[in-house]
Design a protein around this motif. Structure first.
Motif, PDB file in Angstrom:
ATOM      1  N   ARG A  79       0.839  -1.200   0.000  1.00  0.00           N
ATOM      2  CA  ARG A  79       0.000   0.000   0.000  1.00  0.00           C
ATOM      3  C   ARG A  79       0.873   1.249   0.000  1.00  0.00           C
ATOM      4  O   ARG A  79       0.637   2.197  -0.763  1.00  0.00           O
ATOM      5  CB  ARG A  79      -0.923   0.017   1.225  1.00  0.00           C
ATOM      6  N   GLU A  80       1.890   1.267   0.854  1.00  0.00           N
ATOM      7  CA  GLU A  80       2.779   2.423   0.927  1.00  0.00           C
ATOM      8  C   GLU A  80       3.598   2.580  -0.354  1.00  0.00           C
ATOM      9  O   GLU A  80       3.831   3.706  -0.823  1.00  0.00           O
ATOM     10  CB  GLU A  80       3.717   2.287   2.135  1.00  0.00           C
ATOM     11  N   LEU A  81       4.030   1.474  -0.923  1.00  0.00           N
ATOM     12  CA  LEU A  81       4.776   1.532  -2.177  1.00  0.00           C
ATOM     13  C   LEU A  81       3.898   2.089  -3.292  1.00  0.00           C
ATOM     14  O   LEU A  81       4.350   2.903  -4.112  1.00  0.00           O
ATOM     15  CB  LEU A  81       5.291   0.137  -2.543  1.00  0.00           C
ATOM     16  N   GLY A  82       2.638   1.669  -3.331  1.00  0.00           N
ATOM     17  CA  GLY A  82       1.720   2.195  -4.339  1.00  0.00           C
ATOM     18  C   GLY A  82       1.556   3.697  -4.229  1.00  0.00           C
ATOM     19  O   GLY A  82       1.556   4.419  -5.240  1.00  0.00           O
ATOM     20  N   LEU A  83       1.417   4.207  -3.002  1.00  0.00           N
ATOM     21  CA  LEU A  83       1.290   5.656  -2.793  1.00  0.00           C
ATOM     22  C   LEU A  83       2.556   6.381  -3.232  1.00  0.00           C
ATOM     23  O   LEU A  83       2.492   7.448  -3.863  1.00  0.00           O
ATOM     24  CB  LEU A  83       0.994   5.941  -1.321  1.00  0.00           C
ATOM     25  N   ALA A  84       3.705   5.824  -2.904  1.00  0.00           N
ATOM     26  CA  ALA A  84       4.977   6.442  -3.293  1.00  0.00           C
ATOM     27  C   ALA A  84       5.129   6.478  -4.809  1.00  0.00           C
ATOM     28  O   ALA A  84       5.630   7.459  -5.374  1.00  0.00           O
ATOM     29  CB  ALA A  84       6.135   5.691  -2.651  1.00  0.00           C
ATOM     30  N   LEU A  85       4.690   5.415  -5.485  1.00  0.00           N
ATOM     31  CA  LEU A  85       4.760   5.381  -6.944  1.00  0.00           C
ATOM     32  C   LEU A  85       3.835   6.423  -7.573  1.00  0.00           C
ATOM     33  O   LEU A  85       4.191   7.072  -8.561  1.00  0.00           O
ATOM     34  CB  LEU A  85       4.409   3.982  -7.445  1.00  0.00           C
ATOM     35  N   GLU A  86       2.651   6.587  -7.006  1.00  0.00           N
ATOM     36  CA  GLU A  86       1.724   7.597  -7.517  1.00  0.00           C
ATOM     37  C   GLU A  86       2.331   8.986  -7.401  1.00  0.00           C
ATOM     38  O   GLU A  86       2.211   9.820  -8.322  1.00  0.00           O
ATOM     39  CB  GLU A  86       0.395   7.521  -6.763  1.00  0.00           C
ATOM     40  N   GLN A  87       2.980   9.268  -6.286  1.00  0.00           N
ATOM     41  CA  GLN A  87       3.620  10.568  -6.115  1.00  0.00           C
ATOM     42  C   GLN A  87       4.776  10.752  -7.094  1.00  0.00           C
ATOM     43  O   GLN A  87       4.965  11.828  -7.664  1.00  0.00           O
ATOM     44  CB  GLN A  87       4.118  10.711  -4.681  1.00  0.00           C
ATOM     45  N   ALA A  88       5.561   9.694  -7.313  1.00  0.00           N
ATOM     46  CA  ALA A  88       6.708   9.777  -8.214  1.00  0.00           C
ATOM     47  C   ALA A  88       6.284  10.003  -9.665  1.00  0.00           C
ATOM     48  O   ALA A  88       6.997  10.645 -10.435  1.00  0.00           O
ATOM     49  CB  ALA A  88       7.545   8.511  -8.104  1.00  0.00           C
ATOM     50  N   GLU A 300      10.291   6.082  -1.276  1.00  0.00           N
ATOM     51  CA  GLU A 300      10.180   7.255  -2.139  1.00  0.00           C
ATOM     52  C   GLU A 300      11.295   7.267  -3.182  1.00  0.00           C
ATOM     53  O   GLU A 300      11.055   7.514  -4.369  1.00  0.00           O
ATOM     54  CB  GLU A 300      10.215   8.543  -1.310  1.00  0.00           C
ATOM     55  N   TRP A 301      12.518   7.006  -2.733  1.00  0.00           N
ATOM     56  CA  TRP A 301      13.656   6.999  -3.641  1.00  0.00           C
ATOM     57  C   TRP A 301      13.508   5.883  -4.676  1.00  0.00           C
ATOM     58  O   TRP A 301      13.741   6.082  -5.877  1.00  0.00           O
ATOM     59  CB  TRP A 301      14.938   6.818  -2.833  1.00  0.00           C
ATOM     60  N   MET A 302      13.129   4.701  -4.218  1.00  0.00           N
ATOM     61  CA  MET A 302      12.966   3.573  -5.125  1.00  0.00           C
ATOM     62  C   MET A 302      11.886   3.862  -6.164  1.00  0.00           C
ATOM     63  O   MET A 302      12.041   3.539  -7.355  1.00  0.00           O
ATOM     64  CB  MET A 302      12.626   2.304  -4.334  1.00  0.00           C
ATOM     65  N   SER A 303      10.801   4.471  -5.740  1.00  0.00           N
ATOM     66  CA  SER A 303       9.707   4.785  -6.664  1.00  0.00           C
ATOM     67  C   SER A 303      10.149   5.794  -7.716  1.00  0.00           C
ATOM     68  O   SER A 303       9.842   5.654  -8.911  1.00  0.00           O
ATOM     69  CB  SER A 303       8.509   5.323  -5.879  1.00  0.00           C
ATOM     70  N   THR A 304      10.871   6.813  -7.277  1.00  0.00           N
ATOM     71  CA  THR A 304      11.350   7.822  -8.214  1.00  0.00           C
ATOM     72  C   THR A 304      12.308   7.223  -9.230  1.00  0.00           C
ATOM     73  O   THR A 304      12.223   7.479 -10.435  1.00  0.00           O
ATOM     74  CB  THR A 304      12.048   8.965  -7.455  1.00  0.00           C
TER      75      THR A 304
END
Length: 337
Positions: A79-88, A300-304
């Motif tokens: 869930r947190e990874l999905g949110l971070a990806l959406e932001q990225a 966050e870094w991984m998603s970006t």
């Protein structure tokens, strides 16, 4: 007299006829610079399909569509990874995230193939399995890049990997247990599945470090959790019941919620437990001193970096056939959360 042909356009643009065909029929990806050369040649020659070429290029220049296949949305980490990806991806690409509740290779492979109809590139968290490799290779042959996220994949057509150096993760977990334990003893190891290369690499390096630097610790036979909370809880209770001299537990896969519940139930003093990824649950376990250390993905870094890598691939800016983006992991203890 007939008008200019595809051969004429290809000759003037300095490309092959197959490249002109790919621009017109979108059979595979073409670099934006190359497509512009084809368009310029078609316009100069008055090629009868110039309008279609221009339309194809405009389609390619629209916001890229990135597909992400994650695992169960009920899992806090995803869930947190999905949110971070959406932001990225915000303002840079259209993101389609699919959370998979069914993790069988057949289902993951089928979802890869179906998602490819709606996106320009895909990233997936998956176990390494021949059916999944076959799906990735099929998509690669069609010009669809597929990236491994969190856990690497062995498919020849895999476009790259974004995640941690899991050899270092496993060695760090072993170092922590060998240094934090009050005395040598047996060490339990819980994995979701050896099919996840990230977990397999963690286990191999964990065992190798203790064998080389702390042979006084005995690593027990690995217990599978299949990423299931109840199975992980049962495996932990079994370890605690059968091995009163247990010095530590390393949880290298899913199901940490079940492990923590078992530790809370038993309250075994002096046990060193290492797990992955800081969540509300693992943070509370650190504060209760049920868990000694958490080794965490920088979400966050991984998603970006993932979004950067996928977009670079679509724009033809990746220098290598398979891109490896390896990120440092964060180390959390009760002293820094």
């Amino acid at each position: 007299m007939s008008g200019p042909t595809m051969e004429d356009v290809a000759r003037l643009a300095g490309v092959g006829v197959a490249t002109v065909d790919r621009v017109i029929n979108q059979r595979a990806k073409v670099r934006p610079q190359t497509a512009q050369k084809v368009l310029a040649a078609a316009e100069q020659l008055g090629f009868h399909r110039t309008g279609l070429i221009r339309h194809r290029i405009e389609q390619q220049q629209a916001a890229p569509r990135l597909g992400i296949l994650l695992q169960r949305q009920s899992t806090y980490f995803y869930r947190e990874l999905g949110l971070a990806l959406e932001q990225a991806a915000a303002g840079r690409a259209k993101l389609l995230i699919d959370y998979l509740d069914v993790l069988t290779p057949q289902h993951v492979a089928a979802r890869l193939l179906s998602m490819a109809r709606d996106v320009d590139a895909i990233a997936v968290v998956a176990a390494d399995h021949p059916l999944i490799s076959q799906a990735i290779d099929t998509l690669a042959a069609r010009g669809m890049p597929v990236y491994a996220l969190v856990s690497d994949l062995t498919a020849d057509g895999c476009a790259g990997y974004v995640g941690l150096d899991n050899r270092k993760v496993g060695r760090t977990a072993a170092w922590a247990i060998s240094r934090l334990s009050r005395q040598p003893g047996k060490v339990g190891l819980i994995l979701g599945s050896h099919r996840y290369l990230c977990q397999e690499q963690c286990e191999i390096s964990f065992r190798a470090y203790l064998r080389e630097y702390a042979p006084q610790f005995q690593v027990l036979e690995t217990l599978p959790s299949l990423e299931d909370i109840n199975l992980a809880q049962g495996a932990t209770l079994e370890l605690l019941d059968r091995h009163p001299d247990l010095a530590g537990i390393y949880v290298a896969g899913g199901g940490i919620e079940g492990v923590i519940e078992a530790l809370r139930e038993e309250q075994r003093s002096g046990l060193v437990t290492i797990c992955h990824d800081l969540t509300d649950i693992t943070r509370q376990a650190l504060n209760e001193e049920l868990v000694s250390m958490v080794l965490s993905h920088p979400l966050e870094w991984m998603s970006t970096r993932l979004v950067d890598t996928m977009l670079a691939g679509l724009q033809g800016r990746n220098d290598r056939a398979s891109v490896q983006v390896v990120l440092p992991f964060a180390i959390h203890t009760v002293a820094n959360v």
